[in-house]
Each structure stands twice: as C-alpha cells, then as structure tokens.
Design a protein around this motif. Structure first.
Motif, PDB file in Angstrom:
ATOM      1  N   UNK A  39      39.488  41.261  31.846  1.00 16.87           N
ATOM      2  CA  UNK A  39      39.986  42.470  31.194  1.00 16.87           C
ATOM      3  C   UNK A  39      38.295  42.842  31.025  1.00 16.87           C
ATOM      4  N   UNK A  40      38.408  44.633  30.938  1.00 14.52           N
ATOM      5  CA  UNK A  40      37.276  45.108  30.791  1.00 14.52           C
ATOM      6  C   UNK A  40      36.981  45.446  29.447  1.00 14.52           C
TER       7      UNK A  40
ATOM      8  N   UNK B 163      42.442  45.870  36.699  1.00 14.19           N
ATOM      9  CA  UNK B 163      42.458  46.813  35.979  1.00 14.19           C
ATOM     10  C   UNK B 163      42.692  46.729  34.586  1.00 14.19           C
ATOM     11  N   UNK B 164      42.779  45.625  33.959  1.00 11.37           N
ATOM     12  CA  UNK B 164      43.258  45.596  32.441  1.00 11.37           C
ATOM     13  C   UNK B 164      41.992  45.781  31.549  1.00 11.37           C
ATOM     14  N   UNK B 165      42.087  46.618  30.554  1.00  7.88           N
ATOM     15  CA  UNK B 165      41.124  46.903  29.635  1.00  7.88           C
ATOM     16  C   UNK B 165      41.406  46.382  28.344  1.00  7.88           C
TER      17      UNK B 165
ATOM     18  N   UNK C 155      36.789  48.008  38.671  1.00 17.06           N
ATOM     19  CA  UNK C 155      37.593  47.265  37.910  1.00 17.06           C
ATOM     20  C   UNK C 155      37.796  45.872  37.594  1.00 17.06           C
ATOM     21  N   UNK C 156      38.161  45.181  36.555  1.00 14.67           N
ATOM     22  CA  UNK C 156      38.218  43.961  36.651  1.00 14.67           C
ATOM     23  C   UNK C 156      39.352  43.081  37.404  1.00 14.67           C
TER      24      UNK C 156
ATOM     25  N   UNK D  11      33.328  42.228  32.531  1.00 19.31           N
ATOM     26  CA  UNK D  11      34.500  41.656  32.693  1.00 19.31           C
ATOM     27  C   UNK D  11      34.858  40.230  32.120  1.00 19.31           C
ATOM     28  N   UNK D  12      35.593  39.992  31.092  1.00 19.32           N
ATOM     29  CA  UNK D  12      35.738  38.980  30.314  1.00 19.32           C
ATOM     30  C   UNK D  12      36.926  38.246  30.526  1.00 19.32           C
ATOM     31  N   UNK D  13      37.182  37.010  30.523  1.00 18.38           N
ATOM     32  CA  UNK D  13      38.234  36.121  30.767  1.00 18.38           C
ATOM     33  C   UNK D  13      39.325  36.507  29.877  1.00 18.38           C
ATOM     34  N   UNK D  14      40.401  36.778  30.152  1.00 18.07           N
ATOM     35  CA  UNK D  14      41.862  37.129  29.496  1.00 18.07           C
ATOM     36  C   UNK D  14      42.083  36.237  28.285  1.00 18.07           C
TER      37      UNK D  14
END
Length: 202
Positions: A89-90, A121-123, A83-84, A108-111
């Motif tokens: 976020x994924x 764990x954000x997607x 998970x990120x 995984x990218x910057x929010x």
C-alpha cells in the motif's frame, strides 16, 4: 514496417525495416515514426503496442517497455510506475509520482495483517478492511479483531461509511461509527449509538 532513405525510389529494394521503437504505418515513407511514450515496437513494425501492466516507457521511441521497479505497478500504456503493486500500500497518497518512483521502498509498504491489498493501487486511507475487523482511523495500520461485537462492518473510516448517504439518511449516518454497522460506535463497535439502547450479544 519499412521506409526508403532514398527519395523518389521506384523499387522496394531500397527499403529498410524500421528500427525498434519506430514504425511505418503506410507505404512510401522516407522515415519511420517514433512510438509515443507508453508504447514500444519491434523492428519492422507497422504500429506501436501499449506497454503491458507492470511495465512502462518513459520516452518516445523506446524499443521495449521496462519492468516497474519493486514494489511498484502500472496500468496498460503507462509512462511511469506510480502505484504500489498487489500486497503493498502507498503510505502517503500526497507524494509526488516522481518521488514515489525514485524511492519506491520508502513509499510502498507491505500490506498490514488482515487488510486487503489484493489489487494494485492500494493506499493507506482506503485499505480493504474485512468484516469483523476495526481500526481507529484511516491513518493507522493497526487492525483489531472484533471479538465482543458482531457489528464491525469493515469500512475503513467514518467518511467512507457515509459516502452516498443522502440528506434523508442523515440520522442513520450519524448513528454509524467508524467501520461499524448502523447504531453502533466506539472502539471495535462495542457501544450503542443511542443512550436509550444497550449492547447485548445474546
């Protein structure tokens, strides 16, 4: 956390400490037991400890847990990092965990600005959208401030907004737009759901 390599030994003088990554949970053993994946131990341990969040142990018998590669995260006792971490976020929630682990910066990218990725764990599909902001779908990272409407609920999608709605609330659910309060729909929640109604900020 010791064993004796000499079978039938009568004295602890022949005992040797278990190496890191193994343990001896009882006396009289002639060999130490490897720690399971997701755990580790120090030399002479009588048990194994689960890896702390942000670390992992992919194999049995590891003497220490390994930090997750940036920008990945893991839970306690993890065997991999899938998970990120917070602040990311994924991008593709269907990606295989092994692929995410091998190419973490690709997945995984910057929010996005104004979104909430404060927990690991954000997607993309379930980004935290604060009240007062709206996005066109749960597959976009573009958040729009609701300058002309006070009815942007912050929910990430129409599907999320309807979770938990019972059949008796079907009419109310149908009148709710994507990320909008009940009775409001459309871009930035600026439209009324019923044709007999009109929008008035006064």
């Amino acid at each position: 956390g010791a064993y004796s390599p000499r079978p039938g030994a009568k004295s602890n003088a022949t005992c040797e400490p278990c190496r890191a990554g193994t343990f001896a949970g009882e006396v009289g053993l002639d060999a130490c037991v490897p720690c399971e994946a997701g755990t580790s131990s120090f030399e002479g341990a009588s048990g194994c400890d689960p890896c702390e969040p942000g670390h992992y142990a992919a194999n049995r018998g590891q003497g220490e847990c390994v930090p997750c590669p940036h920008p990945l995260a893991s839970g306690r006792g993890s065997v991999t990092c899938a998970v990120c971490k917070e602040g990311f976020y994924l991008l593709d929630s269907t990606a295989e965990t092994t692929v995410v682990f091998m190419e973490p910066t690709e997945h995984c990218k910057l929010c996005p600005l104004h979104a909430d990725c404060s927990a690991p764990g954000a997607i993309l599909e379930s980004l935290g959208i604060p009240r007062g902001y709206w996005r066109a779908s749960n597959l976009t990272i573009q958040l729009h401030a609701c300058d002309l409407s006070d009815h942007c609920s912050g929910s990430s999608s129409a599907g999320d907004a309807q979770i938990g709605d019972s059949s008796g609330d079907a009419a109310a659910a149908a009148a709710r737009g994507e990320g909008c309060d009940s009775g409001h729909v459309g871009p930035r929640c600026e439209w009324c759901a019923m044709q007999s109604q009109y929008f008035d900020r006064a």
